[in-house]
Design a protein around this motif. Structure first.
Motif, PDB file in Angstrom:
ATOM      1  N   ASP A  23       0.850  -1.193   0.000  1.00  0.00           N
ATOM      2  CA  ASP A  23       0.000   0.000   0.000  1.00  0.00           C
ATOM      3  C   ASP A  23       0.884   1.241   0.000  1.00  0.00           C
ATOM      4  O   ASP A  23       1.983   1.227   0.558  1.00  0.00           O
TER       5      ASP A  23
ATOM      6  N   SER B 234      -6.462  -3.702  -5.975  1.00  0.00           N
ATOM      7  CA  SER B 234      -7.747  -3.312  -5.356  1.00  0.00           C
ATOM      8  C   SER B 234      -7.614  -1.896  -4.793  1.00  0.00           C
ATOM      9  O   SER B 234      -7.701  -1.680  -3.591  1.00  0.00           O
TER      10      SER B 234
ATOM     11  N   PRO C 129      -8.637   2.400  -5.102  1.00  0.00           N
ATOM     12  CA  PRO C 129      -9.917   3.108  -5.309  1.00  0.00           C
ATOM     13  C   PRO C 129     -10.160   3.497  -6.770  1.00  0.00           C
ATOM     14  O   PRO C 129      -9.207   3.740  -7.519  1.00  0.00           O
TER      15      PRO C 129
ATOM     16  N   THR D 133     -13.653  -1.745  -9.129  1.00  0.00           N
ATOM     17  CA  THR D 133     -14.811  -1.515 -10.004  1.00  0.00           C
ATOM     18  C   THR D 133     -14.413  -0.496 -11.066  1.00  0.00           C
ATOM     19  O   THR D 133     -13.995   0.613 -10.733  1.00  0.00           O
TER      20      THR D 133
ATOM     21  N   PRO E 203     -20.174  -4.648   3.064  1.00  0.00           N
ATOM     22  CA  PRO E 203     -19.437  -4.295   4.277  1.00  0.00           C
ATOM     23  C   PRO E 203     -20.185  -4.807   5.514  1.00  0.00           C
ATOM     24  O   PRO E 203     -21.406  -4.745   5.592  1.00  0.00           O
TER      25      PRO E 203
HETATM   26  N1  LIG Z   1     -15.666  -1.195  -0.139  1.00  0.00           N
HETATM   27  C1  LIG Z   1     -16.612  -1.890  -0.759  1.00  0.00           C
HETATM   28  O1  LIG Z   1     -17.622  -2.254  -0.145  1.00  0.00           O
HETATM   29  C2  LIG Z   1     -16.479  -2.283  -2.223  1.00  0.00           C
HETATM   30  C3  LIG Z   1     -17.354  -3.251  -2.743  1.00  0.00           C
HETATM   31  C4  LIG Z   1     -17.204  -3.631  -4.068  1.00  0.00           C
HETATM   32  C5  LIG Z   1     -16.210  -3.041  -4.851  1.00  0.00           C
HETATM   33  N2  LIG Z   1     -15.379  -2.095  -4.312  1.00  0.00           N
HETATM   34  C6  LIG Z   1     -14.346  -1.519  -5.172  1.00  0.00           C
HETATM   35  O2  LIG Z   1     -13.079  -1.976  -4.738  1.00  0.00           O
HETATM   36  C7  LIG Z   1     -12.072  -0.988  -5.001  1.00  0.00           C
HETATM   37  C8  LIG Z   1     -11.309  -0.686  -3.722  1.00  0.00           C
HETATM   38  O3  LIG Z   1     -12.226  -0.144  -2.794  1.00  0.00           O
HETATM   39  P1  LIG Z   1     -11.905  -0.046  -1.234  1.00  0.00           P
HETATM   40  O4  LIG Z   1     -13.222   0.292  -0.583  1.00  0.00           O
HETATM   41  O5  LIG Z   1     -11.136  -1.239  -0.777  1.00  0.00           O
HETATM   42  O6  LIG Z   1     -10.951   1.238  -1.224  1.00  0.00           O
HETATM   43  P2  LIG Z   1     -10.186   1.874   0.041  1.00  0.00           P
HETATM   44  O7  LIG Z   1     -10.184   3.328  -0.188  1.00  0.00           O
HETATM   45  O8  LIG Z   1     -10.741   1.315   1.309  1.00  0.00           O
HETATM   46  O9  LIG Z   1      -8.695   1.316  -0.057  1.00  0.00           O
HETATM   47  C9  LIG Z   1      -7.846   1.506  -1.122  1.00  0.00           C
HETATM   48  C10 LIG Z   1      -6.395   1.391  -0.658  1.00  0.00           C
HETATM   49  O10 LIG Z   1      -5.570   1.494  -1.825  1.00  0.00           O
HETATM   50  C11 LIG Z   1      -4.412   2.249  -1.483  1.00  0.00           C
HETATM   51  N3  LIG Z   1      -3.829   2.749  -2.743  1.00  0.00           N
HETATM   52  C12 LIG Z   1      -4.268   3.736  -3.554  1.00  0.00           C
HETATM   53  N4  LIG Z   1      -3.495   3.822  -4.656  1.00  0.00           N
HETATM   54  C13 LIG Z   1      -2.559   2.875  -4.535  1.00  0.00           C
HETATM   55  C14 LIG Z   1      -1.473   2.436  -5.363  1.00  0.00           C
HETATM   56  N5  LIG Z   1      -1.241   3.018  -6.536  1.00  0.00           N
HETATM   57  N6  LIG Z   1      -0.688   1.422  -4.907  1.00  0.00           N
HETATM   58  C15 LIG Z   1      -0.948   0.836  -3.721  1.00  0.00           C
HETATM   59  N7  LIG Z   1      -1.946   1.181  -2.910  1.00  0.00           N
HETATM   60  C16 LIG Z   1      -2.749   2.183  -3.316  1.00  0.00           C
HETATM   61  C17 LIG Z   1      -4.933   3.300  -0.535  1.00  0.00           C
HETATM   62  O11 LIG Z   1      -3.876   3.834   0.259  1.00  0.00           O
HETATM   63  C18 LIG Z   1      -5.949   2.498   0.287  1.00  0.00           C
HETATM   64  O12 LIG Z   1      -5.360   1.925   1.440  1.00  0.00           O
HETATM   65  C19 LIG Z   1     -12.829   0.217  -5.576  1.00  0.00           C
HETATM   66  O13 LIG Z   1     -12.791   0.160  -6.979  1.00  0.00           O
HETATM   67  C20 LIG Z   1     -14.235  -0.003  -5.093  1.00  0.00           C
HETATM   68  O14 LIG Z   1     -15.188   0.608  -5.938  1.00  0.00           O
HETATM   69  C21 LIG Z   1     -15.485  -1.712  -3.018  1.00  0.00           C
END
Ligand SMILES: NC(=O)c1ccc[n+]([C@@H]2O[C@H](COP(=O)([O-])OP(=O)(O)OC[C@H]3O[C@@H](n4cnc5c(N)ncnc54)[C@H](O)[C@@H]3O)[C@@H](O)[C@H]2O)c1
Length: 423
Positions: free
Chosen positions: A32, A81, A83, A119, A155
């Motif tokens: 991360d 995974s 954002p 996504t 979640p």
């Molecule tokens: N949270 C949910 O319920 C959910 C459900 C389905 C899909 N999604 C999708 O999953 C994806 C991730 O969502 P999330 O909720 O886990 O996001 P989040 O914001 O909780 O976590 C993302 C992590 O990625 C890290 N990050 C950002 N850029 C980076 C890089 N270049 N290299 C390494 N680390 C990096 C950030 O520091 C952060 O810790 C999104 O596309 C979201 O739409 C989320």
């Protein structure tokens, strides 16, 4: 066998995925950009909330099966995974995915698999991830395998659903699909369905778009019913007796980081996506519709006080991301002639944002109010003491935007009750 897995981005999706894969016997590395996340992981700690995750991470780190890194190392599999937020102009912000794929391209080796879990708009796996990986000099689809595996966990149940939900795996070619399927089969107990990457991307987006469009239809029914002297809730209840009809529920808008966002990814650069766009506009217009009703209900009152109950995007959570109620509150505050009180048992920061010194109790929020707006159907609100609330309000009026307080005997307590969607 590809046994060394690197998860890129350790948020709500990445960290649980890493922990579950470690528990299934794989050697998992979490990468991360945020050093706090990596430091916490290496201590066996987490900085997000999710039931069971803290314990599982502690165990996996303790057993040496999971560790955090701040610069990428070689691996067999990379799972991205990160954002994918939405820009102000409603386009997808793919900068995190692009920079993650770029970083992976520096360390990827022959035989590796790269999976996009974020996504993403249709085409992103091929046009962004596979494209960036070309910098490795390896043949994409032959020497490096690339696929999209969308995530649809809820979640609060992530650890369970990561294992039990059905999954879709779409590779940029058939070989990529098979390679990635073999990896996910090691921890997924649900069925795994395979397809190509564009279809997989569209599936995830359409699941949420289906819900958004159907909610928009219900909201349209509510608005029409108000004008035509019909009770939309009665219509929905009776129409849904039809074996093939499932009308959704209207409300004050759609929020959260999925349903209110994903439809925009479908229609990005697609003028033909008219219905989806109209559904978004209909749902985004609901806070204004609620505001107009609030104006009507408080007409003639000098500096009316409006008490908003619930500000999250859905019941029983503390998440206010893209919440339509926050938009409503912002509009009300901007109107200036209103005094606005906010109550939410799950949220602190929203209360502080609007200048309250401490989180008000329900009675404090309702004190002197001319209108009680039930904005979110939190379970706690079924236990509110409306007899006491009625005593402290200046005007006994309730606007129920969720058809939630029907059983509270409000009319008998002297309240005037208005229901969103009931003409
Ligand atoms: N949270 C949910 O319920 C959910 C459900 C389905 C899909 N999604 C999708 O999953 C994806 C991730 O969502 P999330 O909720 O886990 O996001 P989040 O914001 O909780 O976590 C993302 C992590 O990625 C890290 N990050 C950002 N850029 C980076 C890089 N270049 N290299 C390494 N680390 C990096 C950030 O520091 C952060 O810790 C999104 O596309 C979201 O739409 C989320």
């Amino acid at each position: 066998m590809r046994n060394r897995i690197t998860v890129v981005g350790l948020g709500y999706i990445g960290l649980p995925t890493a922990a579950v894969m470690a528990a299934a016997g794989m050697e998992v590395i979490g990468y991360d950009l945020n050093p706090r996340v990596v430091e916490a992981l290496n201590k066996g700690e987490i900085i997000i909330e999710e039931p069971g995750l803290g314990q599982l991470v502690k165990e996996m780190v303790g057993q040496g099966r999971l560790r955090g890194i701040s610069s990428l190392e070689s691996s067999d599999v990379f799972i991205i995974s990160v954002p994918t937020p939405i820009n102000a102009d409603k386009t997808a912000d793919m900068s995190f995915v692009r920079s993650a794929a770029r970083a992976v391209a520096q360390v990827v080796a022959k035989g590796n698999a790269v999976v996009l879990e974020s996504t993403s708009p249709p085409g992103a796996t091929e046009d962004i991830v596979a494209e960036e990986l070309k910098a490795s000099g390896l043949k994409i689809g032959e020497e490096i395998f690339v696929a999209h595996t969308p995530e649809r966990v809820l979640p609060g149940r992530i650890l369970i659903e990561l294992v039990e939900n059905d999954r879709i795996i779409g590779g940029i070619n058939a070989e990529s699909t098979e390679v990635v399927k073999e990896i996910y089969q090691r921890f997924v107990k649900g069925s795994i369905y395979t397809t190509d990457s564009r279809t997989a991307e569209m599936c995830k987006l359409m699941e949420n778009t289906f819900r958004d469009v159907n909610i928009a239809l219900a909201n349209e029914l509510a608005i029409l019913s108000e004008k035509m002297g019909i009770n939309a809730w009665e219509v929905i209840k009776l129409a849904n007796k039809h074996p093939r009809v499932n009308l959704h529920m209207p409300g004050p808008g759609v929020g959260g980081h999925c349903i209110a966002v994903d439809p925009w990814f479908v229609i990005e650069g697609q003028p033909e996506g008219k219905l989806i766009r109209q559904a978004r506009d209909r749902n985004d217009g609901m806070p204004l519709h609620v505001l107009q009703t609030i104006r009507d209900l408080t007409k003639g009152i000098d500096t009316p006080k409006v008490a908003i109950f619930g500000v999250t995007y859905k019941p029983d959570v503390d998440d206010t991301r893209e919440s339509p109620i926050m938009k409503l509150v912002e509009m009300l505050v901007r109107e200036k002639n209103y005094e606005v009180a906010i109550h939410d048992p799950h949220v602190d920061d929203a209360i502080f944002k609007y200048g309250e010194l401490k989180k008000p109790t329900a009675l404090e929020a309702a004190d002197g109010a001319d209108l009680f707006v039930l904005a979110v159907n939190h379970s706690e609100y079924l236990r509110l003491d409306f007899e006491e609330i009625g005593k402290v309000m200046r005007t006994r009026q309730i606007y129920d935007t969720r058809n939630f307080l029907g059983g509270a005997g409000l009319e008998a307590l002297g309240f005037k009750v208005l229901l969103l969607g009931r003409g």
